[in-house]
Design a protein around this motif. Structure first.
Motif, mmCIF file in Angstrom:
data_model
loop_
_atom_site.group_PDB
_atom_site.id
_atom_site.type_symbol
_atom_site.label_atom_id
_atom_site.label_comp_id
_atom_site.label_asym_id
_atom_site.label_seq_id
_atom_site.Cartn_x
_atom_site.Cartn_y
_atom_site.Cartn_z
ATOM 1 N N GLU A 16 24.287 29.421 11.676
ATOM 2 C CA GLU A 16 24.363 28.777 12.986
ATOM 3 C C GLU A 16 23.877 27.934 13.548
ATOM 4 O OE1 GLU A 16 26.106 31.472 15.792
ATOM 5 O OE2 GLU A 16 28.331 32.025 14.303
ATOM 6 N N ARG A 17 21.930 27.953 12.872
ATOM 7 C CA ARG A 17 21.165 27.655 13.243
ATOM 8 C C ARG A 17 21.286 25.915 13.031
ATOM 9 N NH1 ARG A 17 16.517 30.915 10.020
ATOM 10 N NH2 ARG A 17 17.192 32.688 11.203
ATOM 11 N N PRO A 18 20.824 25.377 14.421
ATOM 12 C CA PRO A 18 21.007 23.953 14.642
ATOM 13 C C PRO A 18 20.104 22.682 12.897
ATOM 14 C CG PRO A 18 20.619 24.893 16.628
ATOM 15 C CD PRO A 18 20.489 25.698 15.474
ATOM 16 N N LEU A 19 19.809 23.682 12.470
ATOM 17 C CA LEU A 19 18.684 22.149 11.348
ATOM 18 C C LEU A 19 20.029 23.035 10.466
ATOM 19 C CD1 LEU A 19 17.094 21.224 10.044
ATOM 20 C CD2 LEU A 19 15.217 23.051 9.227
ATOM 21 N N THR A 20 20.403 23.637 10.136
ATOM 22 C CA THR A 20 21.532 24.393 9.091
ATOM 23 C C THR A 20 22.615 23.193 8.938
ATOM 24 O OG1 THR A 20 20.381 26.533 8.690
ATOM 25 C CG2 THR A 20 22.868 26.145 7.356
ATOM 26 N N LEU A 21 23.190 23.647 10.324
ATOM 27 C CA LEU A 21 24.221 22.231 10.229
ATOM 28 C C LEU A 21 23.942 20.793 10.318
ATOM 29 C CD1 LEU A 21 25.940 24.605 13.834
ATOM 30 C CD2 LEU A 21 26.265 24.962 11.282
ATOM 31 N N LEU A 22 22.577 20.539 11.242
ATOM 32 C CA LEU A 22 22.206 19.282 10.673
ATOM 33 C C LEU A 22 22.169 18.908 9.229
ATOM 34 C CD1 LEU A 22 21.747 16.818 12.096
ATOM 35 C CD2 LEU A 22 19.619 17.524 12.320
ATOM 36 N N LEU A 23 22.130 19.455 8.380
ATOM 37 C CA LEU A 23 21.741 19.481 7.176
ATOM 38 C C LEU A 23 23.023 19.107 6.636
ATOM 39 C CD1 LEU A 23 18.686 20.952 6.021
ATOM 40 C CD2 LEU A 23 18.982 19.000 6.310
ATOM 41 N N LEU A 24 24.084 20.175 6.801
ATOM 42 C CA LEU A 24 24.872 20.413 6.089
ATOM 43 C C LEU A 24 26.428 19.039 6.419
ATOM 44 C CD1 LEU A 24 27.478 22.046 4.164
ATOM 45 C CD2 LEU A 24 27.923 22.843 6.476
ATOM 46 N N ALA A 55 35.382 14.043 12.165
ATOM 47 C CA ALA A 55 34.316 12.886 12.766
ATOM 48 C C ALA A 55 34.136 13.972 13.945
ATOM 49 C CB ALA A 55 34.666 11.495 13.273
ATOM 50 N N TRP A 56 34.926 14.802 14.537
ATOM 51 C CA TRP A 56 34.496 15.784 15.982
ATOM 52 C C TRP A 56 33.237 16.920 14.882
ATOM 53 C CZ3 TRP A 56 33.432 16.078 20.645
ATOM 54 C CH2 TRP A 56 33.169 17.174 21.044
ATOM 55 N N ALA A 57 34.145 17.379 14.403
ATOM 56 C CA ALA A 57 32.647 18.209 13.578
ATOM 57 C C ALA A 57 31.320 17.586 12.840
ATOM 58 C CB ALA A 57 33.427 18.727 12.574
ATOM 59 N N LEU A 58 31.784 16.400 12.897
ATOM 60 C CA LEU A 58 29.409 15.621 12.467
ATOM 61 C C LEU A 58 29.723 14.915 13.595
ATOM 62 C CD1 LEU A 58 31.072 13.375 9.038
ATOM 63 C CD2 LEU A 58 29.602 15.864 8.903
ATOM 64 N N GLY A 59 30.134 14.644 14.282
ATOM 65 C CA GLY A 59 29.589 13.828 14.948
ATOM 66 C C GLY A 59 28.767 15.064 16.332
ATOM 67 N N SER A 60 29.616 16.262 16.415
ATOM 68 C CA SER A 60 28.715 17.284 16.984
ATOM 69 C C SER A 60 27.772 17.667 16.241
ATOM 70 C CB SER A 60 30.339 17.854 17.393
ATOM 71 O OG SER A 60 30.494 18.941 16.606
ATOM 72 N N ALA A 61 27.294 17.979 15.289
ATOM 73 C CA ALA A 61 26.527 18.956 15.152
ATOM 74 C C ALA A 61 25.323 17.598 14.513
ATOM 75 C CB ALA A 61 27.265 18.732 13.019
ATOM 76 N N PHE A 62 25.787 16.387 15.092
ATOM 77 C CA PHE A 62 24.583 15.440 14.771
ATOM 78 C C PHE A 62 24.196 15.487 16.368
ATOM 79 C CE2 PHE A 62 25.672 12.923 11.061
ATOM 80 C CZ PHE A 62 25.036 13.320 10.139
ATOM 81 N N ALA A 63 25.068 15.580 17.092
ATOM 82 C CA ALA A 63 24.910 15.717 18.430
ATOM 83 C C ALA A 63 23.892 16.796 18.687
ATOM 84 C CB ALA A 63 26.166 15.364 19.543
ATOM 85 N N ARG A 64 24.044 17.880 17.923
ATOM 86 C CA ARG A 64 24.043 19.359 18.697
ATOM 87 C C ARG A 64 21.709 19.008 18.764
ATOM 88 N NH1 ARG A 64 23.859 25.054 16.906
ATOM 89 N NH2 ARG A 64 23.616 26.272 18.375
ATOM 90 N N SER A 84 33.202 23.985 16.970
ATOM 91 C CA SER A 84 32.572 23.049 16.375
ATOM 92 C C SER A 84 32.078 23.009 15.446
ATOM 93 C CB SER A 84 31.637 22.840 17.233
ATOM 94 O OG SER A 84 31.290 21.476 17.164
ATOM 95 N N ARG A 85 31.538 24.602 15.278
ATOM 96 C CA ARG A 85 30.512 24.938 14.116
ATOM 97 C C ARG A 85 31.233 25.175 13.080
ATOM 98 N NH1 ARG A 85 27.187 27.376 18.123
ATOM 99 N NH2 ARG A 85 28.642 29.374 17.524
ATOM 100 N N LEU A 86 32.369 26.289 13.021
ATOM 101 C CA LEU A 86 33.233 26.442 12.009
ATOM 102 C C LEU A 86 34.515 24.978 11.704
ATOM 103 C CD1 LEU A 86 35.061 29.863 13.588
ATOM 104 C CD2 LEU A 86 33.594 29.340 11.986
ATOM 105 N N ALA A 87 34.263 23.915 12.965
ATOM 106 C CA ALA A 87 35.415 23.271 12.424
ATOM 107 C C ALA A 87 34.602 22.576 11.086
ATOM 108 C CB ALA A 87 35.395 22.196 13.033
#
Length: 102
Positions: A16-24, A55-64, A84-87
Motif C-alpha cells: 500500500e505504499r505510494p512508491l510501490t503502487l506507482l511502480l506497479l 484507466a481509473w486504477a492507473l490514473g489514481s496510482a499516478f495521482a496519489r 482504488s488500490r485494490l483495483a
C-alpha cells in the motif's frame, strides 16, 4: 495526514505504499504499451469494463503521490481509497495473467 511521504507513511503495508503502487502502475502501463494485444484479444463486453477500471486504477496510482502533498479534496480521498488500490492490484494481475497465458 502529516508525515506522509512518497516513500513511507504512518506504517502502511508494503503493498500500500505510494512508491510501490506507482511502480506497479508504471510497469502495467509499460506492459500495455509494449503488448497492446493483451487486451485486444478479449471480447468487447470484457474489454470495455476492464479498460475503464484500468484507466481509473492507473490514473489514481499516478495521482496519489501528488495528492499526498495537498492532503485535501475529492481527488485526495479517491486516490487514497482502499478500493482504488485494490483495483490497481486486480487490474495488474489480470493484465499480467492475460499476458502470460494469452
Amino acid at each position: 495526514m502529516r508525515g506522509r511521504t512518497l516513500f513511507a507513511g504512518p506504517r502502511p503495508g508494503l503493498l500500500e505504499r505510494p512508491l510501490t503502487l506507482l511502480l506497479l502502475a508504471a510497469g502495467t502501463a509499460i506492459w500495455l504499451l509494449l503488448q497492446p494485444e493483451t487486451l485486444q484479444a478479449l471480447p468487447l463486453a470484457w474489454r470495455l469494463p476492464l479498460v475503464g477500471i484500468g484507466a481509473w486504477a492507473l490514473g489514481s496510482a499516478f495521482a496519489r503521490p501528488l495528492t499526498l502533498e495537498v492532503g485535501e479534496g475529492w481527488l485526495w480521498r479517491q486516490a487514497g481509497a482502499r478500493w482504488s488500490r485494490l483495483a490497481l492490484w486486480g487490474f495488474a494481475l489480470v493484465v499480467g495473467g492475460l499476458g502470460v497465458w494469452g
